[in-house]
Design an enzyme around this catalytic site. Structure first.
Site, mmCIF file in Angstrom:
data_model
loop_
_atom_site.group_PDB
_atom_site.id
_atom_site.type_symbol
_atom_site.label_atom_id
_atom_site.label_comp_id
_atom_site.label_asym_id
_atom_site.label_seq_id
_atom_site.Cartn_x
_atom_site.Cartn_y
_atom_site.Cartn_z
ATOM 1 N N HIS A 1 4.650 -37.808 29.887
ATOM 2 C CA HIS A 1 5.226 -37.173 28.825
ATOM 3 C C HIS A 1 4.298 -36.368 27.894
ATOM 4 O O HIS A 1 4.491 -35.591 27.032
ATOM 5 C CB HIS A 1 6.207 -37.683 27.899
ATOM 6 C CG HIS A 1 5.816 -38.963 27.161
ATOM 7 N ND1 HIS A 1 5.720 -40.381 27.549
ATOM 8 C CD2 HIS A 1 5.252 -38.949 25.758
ATOM 9 C CE1 HIS A 1 5.184 -41.073 26.831
ATOM 10 N NE2 HIS A 1 4.900 -40.329 25.583
ATOM 11 N N ASP B 1 6.798 -42.335 34.253
ATOM 12 C CA ASP B 1 6.123 -41.807 32.981
ATOM 13 C C ASP B 1 4.555 -42.153 33.048
ATOM 14 O O ASP B 1 4.030 -42.605 32.147
ATOM 15 C CB ASP B 1 6.834 -42.676 31.699
ATOM 16 C CG ASP B 1 6.231 -41.735 30.396
ATOM 17 O OD1 ASP B 1 5.978 -40.491 30.664
ATOM 18 O OD2 ASP B 1 6.310 -42.464 29.402
ATOM 19 N N SER C 1 0.764 -42.824 22.659
ATOM 20 C CA SER C 1 1.462 -42.589 24.072
ATOM 21 C C SER C 1 0.294 -42.544 24.916
ATOM 22 O O SER C 1 -0.742 -41.580 24.715
ATOM 23 C CB SER C 1 2.368 -41.825 24.332
ATOM 24 O OG SER C 1 3.884 -42.107 23.940
#
Length: 483
Positions: A211, A244, A326
């Protein structure tokens, strides 16, 4: 959806009034300068069947398709801790500290005679008075203790040993930071954000979250900046929506890259120390610490746009993780990578009067053992490989297990004819309650556990049918790609 916000510049502080005539002149304070901190926030799903991506608003489905993509996760959305392109715990675009939170700040006007300059002047006067008093006392004491000789005044120059021993947080951070990067990703239309990644090998491969780089996959712009300020253009080698995980590669990579050492996420224990590195709200090279709060935490999330969901059996940590973190490494006390920071559970309003997520001590990381396998497959073929059982399960938020649906999505068979589940004797309506020794409380939990395995692995499934418990052996099948 654009995730870039431009911060509003903070006006400089008003000029200081002239100091009193009997006070030394104080230099005028320098005006406040606006700071730009690109942030990127992503929603994540909560533990136990829903928590993981950037903007995850999940939908419940009673009959998900056995093939990709599964429906978005149900119930409460969770938030990723990054600043990526519209997603992630670390992957959203953001603005400065002014408008980045949706508000602007203006320096208040000083009251009469009470400007910053006046305050500084008053402080200087107080310092001079205190200095004079201290000097007077010192002189008096010296005279009383002086027997005719001179007095020598000496001060200690020892500030203690500042050497950081191996194993300290400072030492681990100093060793790991040069191998982490702040990633900026943008689509061809300019939408994107900021996240984190770390050096995977000497060839220039960087591991991060899907992402974080999703907006740059098809013709976008991608760059990675090291703590020393060196910036490199990059390209996406491969990305796995379901896991992910993504791998990018630096263009014209330097020859002195130092890959981070990968640990063994299966060996970590609850209570072990953790160190997270990332770029929360665009603040690159930020280090936070905590512990492993839990293991095998079922986490599912989506980006809130109706796209495919991601699932993991996560490491939970209380190390502070925010949008922008992230894709960054979660390290153990020895500096080994044990996970990839990917998601956070946050309060619904996000704090600061906005809907943007912030850390409340519930962070989730993809175990590095799983991420390593995925990254290697992406480098080798450019496509992810998923393990599967070949059956559709309900994604409803339950605690009873993962129920095989009566009908697949679009009228497909809920159990693939000739697939792994079919060969193991599973039927529609069966409720899977365990995979090996892992308790299964929902469909997303089952998916996350299956994806910790590789195709061809043999597992034992415990299921209920007609009120009776059964077990069966199953050899996991495979699916290539996210489509």
């Amino acid at each position: 959806m654009s995730t870039e916000n431009e911060g509003t510049a903070v006006p400089p502080a008003p000029s200081a009034p002239p100091p009193p005539a009997d006070a030394p002149a104080a230099s005028a304070p320098q005006g406040a300068h606006p700071g730009s901190a690109p942030a990127a926030a992503d929603p994540y799903g909560p533990p136990a069947a829903q928590a993981h991506h950037d903007a995850g608003a999940g939908e419940s489905s009673s009959a998900p398709d056995p093939s990709w993509p599964p429906p978005p996760p149900p119930s409460t959305p969770a938030f990723r801790g990054d600043g990526g392109a519209g997603h992630g715990a670390a992957g959203h675009g953001g603005g400065g500290w002014g408008a980045g939170w949706g508000t602007t700040h203006q320096q208040p006007a000083p009251k009469n005679g009470r400007g910053r300059g006046g305050l500084v002047a008053a402080v200087l006067v107080a310092a001079l008075v205190a200095g004079g008093l201290g000097g007077g006392l010192g002189y008096t004491l010296a005279r009383e203790n002086d027997s005719g000789g001179s007095t020598t005044v000496s001060s200690s120059t020892s500030g203690g040993n500042v050497k950081r021993d191996p194993g300290t947080v400072a030492a681990v951070a100093a060793a790991a930071l040069p191998s982490t990067v702040t990633i900026e990703a943008a689509s061809s239309s300019g939408e994107g954000g900021t996240g984190t990644g770390f050096v995977f090998d000497k060839q220039g491969h960087i591991v991060t979250n899907n992402h974080v780089v999703a907006d740059a996959v098809d013709g976008g712009n991608l760059s990675a900046t090291f703590p020393n300020g060196k910036k490199y253009e990059a390209e996406v080698v491969g990305n796995a929506q379901g896991y992910d995980v993504a791998v990018i590669k630096l263009k014209n990579a330097p020859s002195d890259l130092k890959p981070l050492t990968l640990g063994n996420s299966d060996d970590v224990a609850v209570g072990d120390s953790t160190i997270a590195i990332g770029a929360p709200f665009g603040l690159s090279n930020t280090v936070t610490t905590g512990i492993i709060s839990a293991k095998n935490r079922p986490v599912a999330s989506s980006d809130g746009t109706g796209s495919k969901a991601s699932y993991m059996s996560a490491l939970q940590t209380d190390a502070s993780i925010n949008p922008g973190n992230s894709g960054g490494p979660l390290l153990d006390a020895q500096g080994n990578v044990i996970g990839i920071n990917s998601a956070i559970q946050s309060t619904s309003n996000g704090g600061f009067g906005t809907g943007q997520a912030g850390s409340i001590g519930l962070g989730f990381a993809i175990p590095i053992n799983q991420a390593k396998y995925v990254a290697q497959e992406l480098i080798r073929t450019g496509k992810p490989v998923y393990a599967k059982i070949g059956a559709s399960v309900s994604l409803e938020d339950t605690t009873n297990g993962a129920k095989i649906t009566e009908q697949g999505v679009g009228g497909t068979e809920p159990v693939d004819p000739g697939g792994p589940a079919d060969k193991a004797g599973l039927k529609p309506g069966d409720v899977i309650t365990k995979l090996d020794d892992r308790v299964i409380d929902s469909g997303p939990t089952l998916i996350g556990e299956i994806w910790t395995h590789k195709p061809g692995d043999e597992v034992t499934l415990t299921y209920e049918r007609g009120g009776k418990e059964h077990t069966t052996e199953l050899t996991l099948g495979s699916r290539v790609g996210d489509s």
